[in-house]
Write a protein that holds these residues in place. Structure first.
Motif, PDB file in Angstrom:
ATOM      1  N   ALA A 382       0.862  -1.189   0.000  1.00  0.00           N
ATOM      2  CA  ALA A 382       0.000   0.000   0.000  1.00  0.00           C
ATOM      3  C   ALA A 382       0.891   1.229   0.000  1.00  0.00           C
ATOM      4  CB  ALA A 382      -0.902   0.004   1.238  1.00  0.00           C
ATOM      5  N   ASP A 386      -2.132   6.290  -3.121  1.00  0.00           N
ATOM      6  CA  ASP A 386      -3.517   5.810  -3.089  1.00  0.00           C
ATOM      7  C   ASP A 386      -3.731   4.578  -3.955  1.00  0.00           C
ATOM      8  OD1 ASP A 386      -3.804   8.018  -1.534  1.00  0.00           O
ATOM      9  OD2 ASP A 386      -5.115   9.131  -2.884  1.00  0.00           O
ATOM     10  N   THR A 387      -2.727   3.699  -3.966  1.00  0.00           N
ATOM     11  CA  THR A 387      -2.875   2.447  -4.713  1.00  0.00           C
ATOM     12  C   THR A 387      -2.425   1.258  -3.866  1.00  0.00           C
ATOM     13  OG1 THR A 387      -0.657   2.489  -5.698  1.00  0.00           O
ATOM     14  CG2 THR A 387      -2.415   3.577  -6.938  1.00  0.00           C
ATOM     15  N   THR A 404      -7.358   2.900  -4.383  1.00  0.00           N
ATOM     16  CA  THR A 404      -8.131   2.900  -3.135  1.00  0.00           C
ATOM     17  C   THR A 404      -8.989   4.149  -2.976  1.00  0.00           C
ATOM     18  OG1 THR A 404      -6.271   3.926  -1.972  1.00  0.00           O
ATOM     19  CG2 THR A 404      -6.395   1.515  -1.949  1.00  0.00           C
ATOM     20  N   PRO A 408      -4.295   4.835   1.975  1.00  0.00           N
ATOM     21  CA  PRO A 408      -4.375   3.578   2.745  1.00  0.00           C
ATOM     22  C   PRO A 408      -3.523   3.666   4.008  1.00  0.00           C
ATOM     23  CG  PRO A 408      -3.021   3.273   0.773  1.00  0.00           C
ATOM     24  CD  PRO A 408      -3.518   4.678   0.740  1.00  0.00           C
ATOM     25  N   VAL A 411      -2.645  -2.417   5.225  1.00  0.00           N
ATOM     26  CA  VAL A 411      -3.126  -3.467   4.328  1.00  0.00           C
ATOM     27  C   VAL A 411      -2.765  -4.814   4.943  1.00  0.00           C
ATOM     28  CG1 VAL A 411      -1.002  -3.512   2.943  1.00  0.00           C
ATOM     29  CG2 VAL A 411      -3.159  -4.247   1.908  1.00  0.00           C
ATOM     30  N   VAL A 421      -8.063  -3.458   3.218  1.00  0.00           N
ATOM     31  CA  VAL A 421      -7.354  -2.178   3.256  1.00  0.00           C
ATOM     32  C   VAL A 421      -8.100  -1.225   4.183  1.00  0.00           C
ATOM     33  CG1 VAL A 421      -6.420  -0.293   1.868  1.00  0.00           C
ATOM     34  CG2 VAL A 421      -6.725  -2.550   0.833  1.00  0.00           C
ATOM     35  N   ILE A 423      -8.779   2.582   5.146  1.00  0.00           N
ATOM     36  CA  ILE A 423      -8.681   3.979   4.746  1.00  0.00           C
ATOM     37  C   ILE A 423      -9.266   4.783   5.906  1.00  0.00           C
ATOM     38  CG2 ILE A 423      -9.302   5.618   2.920  1.00  0.00           C
ATOM     39  CD1 ILE A 423      -9.194   3.378   1.037  1.00  0.00           C
ATOM     40  N   GLN A 428     -11.873  -1.621   2.883  1.00  0.00           N
ATOM     41  CA  GLN A 428     -12.137  -2.162   1.546  1.00  0.00           C
ATOM     42  C   GLN A 428     -11.686  -3.613   1.481  1.00  0.00           C
ATOM     43  OE1 GLN A 428     -10.187   0.439  -1.275  1.00  0.00           O
ATOM     44  NE2 GLN A 428     -11.517   2.182  -0.778  1.00  0.00           N
ATOM     45  N   LYS A 435     -11.454  -4.545  -6.298  1.00  0.00           N
ATOM     46  CA  LYS A 435     -12.186  -4.148  -5.100  1.00  0.00           C
ATOM     47  C   LYS A 435     -13.605  -4.693  -5.209  1.00  0.00           C
ATOM     48  CE  LYS A 435     -12.663   0.303  -4.535  1.00  0.00           C
ATOM     49  NZ  LYS A 435     -12.305   1.692  -4.232  1.00  0.00           N
ATOM     50  N   SER A 438     -16.851  -2.696   0.260  1.00  0.00           N
ATOM     51  CA  SER A 438     -16.298  -1.724   1.202  1.00  0.00           C
ATOM     52  C   SER A 438     -17.317  -1.495   2.310  1.00  0.00           C
ATOM     53  CB  SER A 438     -15.956  -0.407   0.504  1.00  0.00           C
ATOM     54  OG  SER A 438     -17.111   0.204  -0.026  1.00  0.00           O
TER      55      SER A 438
END
Length: 603
Positions: A382, A386-387, A404, A408, A411, A421, A423, A428, A435, A438
């Motif tokens: 992570a 933001d991926t 995401t 994140p 993870v 994950v 956030i 998620q 994904k 969530s």
């Protein structure tokens, strides 16, 4: 109970764009010497996974140089301090500490008798200081510069001579000892980056940001010729030079992303090494080099150490590693591969047996790596970009990317490759590289873990609570709230059997909970003094290891909860990741950008 460090997989030299890095090697030519952060690294040239570190500076170290005797090293830092310390034995006994300058030390030179040192750099009243290595007493004056001095060299045979070069585009030639000003040389039109005397002591050479190379008589300082006037020269500024053992050739490293070997007598280029890095127009800039025996090494801005082979005009070997702090770490299921992510988003894989590091460009992030975990078949990372990046363990460049849509915080992944994950206010669920669900939560999530069985998820929060949920397919359902911790939850780790959960917090406390009943089973693991960054269980579940912002690592016993092994100052500034190789070996990674392994003795 004790721990002994068994290896250091060292960081790369720290390089700054537009600034020369003064590398060095021991007189025998066995080790390369460089700095990164607050540490000095002595690294075997033939076997780079064999390394030592010196960590006694209180601020960032800028340069380190061996005495010609090989028994001492002088290292300078950004506050102007120079420390002279013993290289024989493990104690690294301090011989002298001297405040040489008012600002950053840029370069250091020893005389041929290993008695005198000149340190140069930035200062308020002066830009250089000559002193005795034993007492720190002055042995001359370094005068004649009006701006920061970047480089210094001392002739290794009598009569001693010293030459310095700086941002005022000049060289200053001094007679010694004591060292006194003789003359100013103004051949360069831009910053002088490095000067070095030839091995036989008959000449010295200078290189600069103007891309020029000048040769001078070592006794008089008179110019002999301009070497860079030859064809096929550098097209950018030159940051470094080294002489061959017979003084007939010079190796130069340049911002044009090449290194070149020059024949001094013929004034011609013998070899050109193209060291440009794919995908970057500047990371291949060459900013430092050494030439010792058969080892010709040029340093890239990226930190890569390129071993040059004159017979092919190519790099025969490239030693890589992290330059910036490691912020995430994990180990493969077979314990043979380490994966680390750093502050600058770079992800590296390390071979446990050889210490070889390989950058994983596809798995790397464009910003800080927050966490890396392993589920047996995949590595999952992570990042602050933001991926989530999911890599196949068998082919680490086979990567799928999941956005995401938020930062994140953590993870985790189970054996069935279900990834969860955390956030800010959401959890998620990722399956099959996509994904799939969530869940909005009414608290600020700070950490997350899923058990290996994929049935239970624990979410750590800013409110010092751990929220335990059951996972059925893709749906999460609240089960317990665990509330013994004293600070925001920063790290979570499920016991291999999935029934116990270790939760570390910002206060440095670790509590172990029974996730079935919600009860606290262990409350004695409270000896960290700052945020717990990482917790991992051993394969048997009998031990846990933790790393913290307090720079310490603790190995805890589940059966004898008051027993512990403390590894003090395991990494300078912070420990970012910990893992077990086996019950008696742990591996750690930290803000010093190094990976270290430790042998444990349990009583």
């Amino acid at each position: 109970m004790s721990a002994v460090r068994s290896s250091i997989l060292a960081c790369s030299p720290l390089a700054t764009r537009g600034q020369a890095v003064h590398l060095d090697s021991d007189p025998k030519g066995e080790n390369i010497l460089y700095t990164n952060g607050k540490s000095v690294y002595i690294r075997n040239l033939e076997k780079p996974h064999i390394a030592k570190e010196y960590t006694q500076h209180s601020c960032n170290v800028t340069v380190a140089k061996y005495a010609p005797s090989g028994y001492y090293i002088a290292s300078g830092d950004e506050r102007g301090n120079v420390r002279v310390w013993d290289t024989v034995g493990e104690e690294q006994v301090l011989k002298l500490e001297s405040r040489a300058l008012g600002g950053r030390v840029n370069d250091i030179a020893w005389d041929g008798e290993s008695k005198r040192i000149i340190a140069v750099g930035d200062g308020k009243e002066k830009f250089g200081h000559a002193f005795l290595a034993d007492t720190g007493s002055s042995c001359g004056e370094i005068m004649g510069h009006s701006k920061v001095v970047n480089t210094v060299a001392i002739r290794q045979t009598r009569p001693f001579r010293a030459v310095t070069g700086g941002d005022d585009n000049t060289l200053v030639f001094s007679h010694g000892v004591p060292f006194v000003f003789n003359k100013t040389i103004s051949d360069h039109t831009r910053f002088v980056q490095e000067v070095k005397f030839s091995t036989n002591g008959e000449m010295f050479a200078s290189v600069g940001s103007d891309g020029k190379i000048f040769l001078y008589d070592a006794k008089t300082g008179d110019k002999i010729k301009e070497l860079s006037a030859a064809e096929h020269g550098h097209t950018g500024g030159i940051f470094a030079l080294s002489w061959s053992a017979d003084s007939s050739r010079i190796l130069t490293s340049s911002a044009d992303q090449t290194a070149k070997i020059w024949d001094v007598e013929a004034s011609s280029v013998v070899n050109t090494f193209d060291l440009a890095e794919a995908g970057s127009n500047f990371l291949g800039q060459q900013v430092g080099n050494i030439w010792k025996g058969d080892n010709l090494v040029s340093l890239s801005l990226s930190g890569d150490l390129n071993y040059l082979d004159p017979s092919t005009s190519k790099a025969s070997r490239v030693i890589q590693g992290h330059q910036k702090a490691i912020t995430a770490f994990t180990i493969s299921e077979d314990k043979k591969t380490f994966l680390s992510g750093s502050y600058d988003g770079r992800v590296m894989s390390w071979e446990e047996s050889t210490g070889k590091a390989t950058p994983l460009n596809e798995a790397s992030h464009s910003n800080q790596v927050m966490q890396i975990v392993n589920n047996g078949a995949q590595f999952v990372s992570a990042g602050m970009d933001d991926t989530i990046r999911i890599s196949n363990v068998k082919n680490l460049n086979e990567v799928s990317v999941v956005s995401t849509s938020g930062l994140p915080k953590g993870v985790s992944s189970s054996d069935d490759q279900t990834t969860v994950v955390a956030i800010e206010n959401e959890v998620q669920v990722i399956q099959g590289g996509k994904k799939v669900d969530s869940l909005a939560v009414g608290y600020s999530a700070t950490a997350i873990a899923i058990n290996r069985q994929g049935t239970t998820v624990a979410i750590g929060a800013q409110d010092a609570k751990v929220y335990v949920m059951a996972l059925d397919g893709t749906k999460l359902k609240a089960v317990h709230t665990l509330s013994t911790n004293k600070g925001a939850i920063t790290s979570l780790a499920f016991h291999p059997e999935g029934k116990l959960l270790a939760a570390g917090d910002s206060a440095g406390k670790i509590y172990v909970y029974d996730v079935g009943t919600g009860e606290t089973t262990i409350q004695h693991w409270v000896f960290h003094t700052a945020r717990v960054n990482s917790i991992q269980w051993s394969a048997s579940g009998n031990y846990a290891v933790s790393g913290s912002l307090d720079t310490n690592v603790f190995v805890w016993s589940r059966e004898k909860t008051m027993k512990k092994i403390k590894i003090a100052n395991a990494h300078s500034q912070s420990v970012a990741g910990v893992a077990f190789v086996d019950e008696n070996t742990v591996v750690t990674a930290g803000a010093d950008a190094c990976v270290k392994t430790w042998k444990l003795t349990h009583h």
